[in-house]
Design a protein around this motif. Structure first.
Motif, PDB file in Angstrom:
ATOM      1  N   ILE A  39       0.837  -1.360   0.140  1.00 40.57           N
ATOM      2  CA  ILE A  39       0.063   0.162   0.066  1.00 40.57           C
ATOM      3  C   ILE A  39       0.952   1.195  -0.063  1.00 40.57           C
ATOM      4  O   ILE A  39       0.552   2.134  -0.794  1.00 40.57           O
ATOM      5  CB  ILE A  39      -0.966  -0.106   1.261  1.00 40.57           C
ATOM      6  N   LEU A  45      -2.358   5.767  -3.304  1.00 40.74           N
ATOM      7  CA  LEU A  45      -2.805   5.098  -1.832  1.00 40.74           C
ATOM      8  C   LEU A  45      -1.977   5.877  -0.658  1.00 40.74           C
ATOM      9  O   LEU A  45      -0.931   6.210  -0.808  1.00 40.74           O
ATOM     10  CB  LEU A  45      -2.774   3.628  -1.912  1.00 40.74           C
ATOM     11  N   VAL A 114      -8.921   1.901   1.757  1.00 38.86           N
ATOM     12  CA  VAL A 114      -8.189   1.469   0.660  1.00 38.86           C
ATOM     13  C   VAL A 114      -8.593   0.343  -0.196  1.00 38.86           C
ATOM     14  O   VAL A 114      -8.546   0.249  -1.333  1.00 38.86           O
ATOM     15  CB  VAL A 114      -6.645   1.027   1.195  1.00 38.86           C
TER      16      VAL A 114
END
Length: 180
Positions: A39, A45, A114
């Motif tokens: 991530i 992100l 996310v």
């Protein structure tokens, strides 16, 4: 271990965290820390997302659902209902927020946001039948990508991992033919 982001879609890059699916599947997300690093490395992100074992499990479920739907699309099949339920259910989750700072914008959100963002990316990619979705042409490589090259003639997921190796193998084969 470094992650590769060559798919043109965060959701497809997530699918790429299992490599060589047909011949020698390798799981790159072996623990929560791996998903947190993925991530952090993924553009658009947020950094510093807390990943628990439960979040890792949901991310893997989402990844496999996106893979199934993408392969259904490539094969011209109807979408798998169970995979659709996972992607659509995850896409209904909370959204990420966008904030302005001195460097432009930054996105913030927790792990649920996310995963919802990744699911919404998958929806956008898979909803349009004209999306230039392809699978890498290197034998054994199962990475999916969006071919946005001129004329949609891209053959490999990326030059570094697959394209250069295919070209080098073809060159060696030609040399053997000439000198053989």
């Amino acid at each position: 271990m470094g992650f590769v982001f060559v798919s043109g879609s965060a959701a497809l890059d997530l699918v790429g965290t299992v490599t060589w699916r047909r011949t020698d599947p390798t799981e790159l997300l072996t623990g929560p820390a791996d998903l947190a690093r993925w991530i952090d490395a993924c553009a658009d992100l947020p950094d510093g997302v807390t990943v628990t074992p439960e979040v890792l499990g949901r991310a893997r479920d989402l990844r496999e659902a996106v893979h199934r739907l993408a392969t259904d699309r490539l094969a011209g099949r109807a979408f798998d209902p169970a995979a659709l339920a996972v992607v659509n259910g995850t896409a209904r989750g909370p959204g990420m927020t966008v904030q302005l700072d001195d460097h432009g914008t930054r996105r913030t959100g927790d792990a649920d946001a996310v995963l919802a963002e990744l699911a919404r990316d998958a929806v956008a990619v898979l909803a349009d039948v004209d999306t230039p979705l392809k699978e890498c042409g290197r034998p054994g490589c199962t990475r999916l990508y969006l071919d946005r090259s001129r004329g949609a003639r891209r053959t490999w997921c990326g030059m570094d991992e697959c394209g250069n190796r295919v070209k080098a193998a073809a060159y060696r084969a030609r040399r053997r033919t000439i000198t053989g």
